[in-house]
Design a protein around this motif. Structure first.
Motif, PDB file in Angstrom:
ATOM      1  N   UNK A 133     -34.521 -48.340   0.295  1.00 59.77           N
ATOM      2  CA  UNK A 133     -34.583 -48.021  -1.137  1.00 59.77           C
ATOM      3  C   UNK A 133     -34.044 -49.150  -2.008  1.00 59.77           C
ATOM      4  N   UNK A 134     -33.222 -50.034  -1.440  1.00 60.39           N
ATOM      5  CA  UNK A 134     -32.748 -51.164  -2.245  1.00 60.39           C
ATOM      6  C   UNK A 134     -32.300 -52.311  -1.344  1.00 60.39           C
ATOM      7  N   UNK A 135     -32.488 -53.507  -1.896  1.00 59.04           N
ATOM      8  CA  UNK A 135     -32.151 -54.740  -1.170  1.00 59.04           C
ATOM      9  C   UNK A 135     -31.249 -55.581  -2.066  1.00 59.04           C
ATOM     10  N   UNK A 136     -30.124 -56.056  -1.512  1.00 61.10           N
ATOM     11  CA  UNK A 136     -29.210 -56.934  -2.258  1.00 61.10           C
ATOM     12  C   UNK A 136     -29.140 -58.283  -1.549  1.00 61.10           C
ATOM     13  N   UNK A 137     -29.363 -59.333  -2.313  1.00 66.08           N
ATOM     14  CA  UNK A 137     -29.282 -60.694  -1.759  1.00 66.08           C
ATOM     15  C   UNK A 137     -28.067 -61.395  -2.360  1.00 66.08           C
ATOM     16  N   UNK A 138     -27.251 -61.983  -1.491  1.00 71.88           N
ATOM     17  CA  UNK A 138     -26.103 -62.777  -1.945  1.00 71.88           C
ATOM     18  C   UNK A 138     -26.334 -64.200  -1.445  1.00 71.88           C
TER      19      UNK A 138
END
Ligand SMILES: C[S@@+](CC[C@H](N)C(=O)[O-])C[C@H]1O[C@@H](n2cnc3c(N)ncnc32)[C@H](O)[C@@H]1O
Length: 271
Positions: free
Chosen positions: A91-96
């Motif tokens: 449902x969601x993707x976080x890129x650091x």
């Protein structure tokens, strides 16, 4: 045959590449074209196929949120997302990612390949990201492929300690490097063997490009005691010990791919 000649005969590709570096007066530089040819060819192809397959195997029917630390341009991430057996769960993707150009490439690829997946792209390193975490920030899975080695140890371990309250499971992929003292004879012999193998994985003009623009500058930097370190690697058991000392429970630790530098391994840990 003199000892020096015998040694040169044992590393013909490396010897030839070093001669060309001197005789052509090549600048020691890191060229984007050379890095591109390196990473898209040779042993990097099977390595990344294996890494992405491993990542995909951890995207289960309960993985709704995914955090990629040091995602680069997403070379490991996007093939993994494409290969998951549960393409509709996330449902969601976080890129650091602190390198702006790499993050921009990853975002462009996300928009092209995962247009409906909500995306948060953070142009910062693990330390800054971890320092801002709020109590209700949460991810089912955090992954980092060949990225934790690029983070200085104090920032890395403090970041991973903080992350434990915000992530259910951690999957990391790194290289199980030999335990050799930098500058020792065994270290230099090991470097020569490893770079000889790497050069043998490319041919013709590509080999020259990769050698002069990437592998030889890397090799010379690693030989030179004065060159400041830009990555901090460890043998596989050290990663396990450190993560366990931070409270992570390691549930899988295994070599997943042979590679010129060292075997790649995966470590899976529960918070
Ligand atoms: C060898 S690349 C790996 C990239 C990608 N994960 C992959 O597998 O292709 C290392 C990455 O770590 C990133 N990096 C460097 N310092 C970092 C930090 N302090 N926090 C997070 N990532 C960092 C680099 O910018 C780079 O994208």
């Amino acid at each position: 045959m003199s000892p020096a000649l015998k040694k040169a005969a044992a590393f013909p590709l490396l010897t030839d590449a070093l001669h060309r570096t001197q005789s052509e007066g090549t600048q020691i530089y890191t060229s984007p074209a050379a890095f591109e040819a390196f990473i898209r060819g040779g042993g990097n192809v099977p390595l990344y196929e294996r890494v992405s397959a491993e990542l995909a195997s951890h995207y289960t029917s309960s993985t709704r949120s995914l955090l990629d630390i040091g995602c680069g341009d997403g070379h490991a991430l996007f093939p993994a997302l494409a290969a998951t057996a549960h393409p509709h769960t996330l449902e969601r993707l976080t890129l650091v990612e602190p390198a702006s150009a790499l993050l921009a490439s990853a975002v462009a690829r996300a928009q092209a390949e995962q247009p409906t997946l909500p995306l948060q792209a953070l142009n910062e390193g693990l330390g800054a990201f971890a320092a801002k975490l709020q109590p209700d920030d949460h991810w089912d899975l955090a992954q980092a492929t060949f990225a934790l080695q690029a983070i200085p140890e104090p920032e890395r371990w403090a970041g991973l300690a903080r992350l434990r309250a915000h992530v259910k499971r951690l999957v990391i992929v790194e290289f199980d490097i030999p335990d050799l003292e930098r500058g020792s004879d065994d270290y230099i012999a090991s470097l020569a063997q490893r770079y000889e193998r790497a050069l043998g994985e490319y041919e013709g003009a590509t080999r020259d490009l990769v050698a002069q623009g990437f592998l030889i500058p890397m090799f010379l930097g690693q030989l030179d005691a004065q060159t400041a370190a830009t990555n901090w690697e460890h043998p596989m058991p050290v990663w396990r010990e450190k993560l366990e000392s931070l409270g992570w429970r390691v549930t899988r630790l295994a070599h997943i791919s042979d590679y010129f530098w060292a075997p790649a391994f995966v470590l899976v840990a529960e918070a």
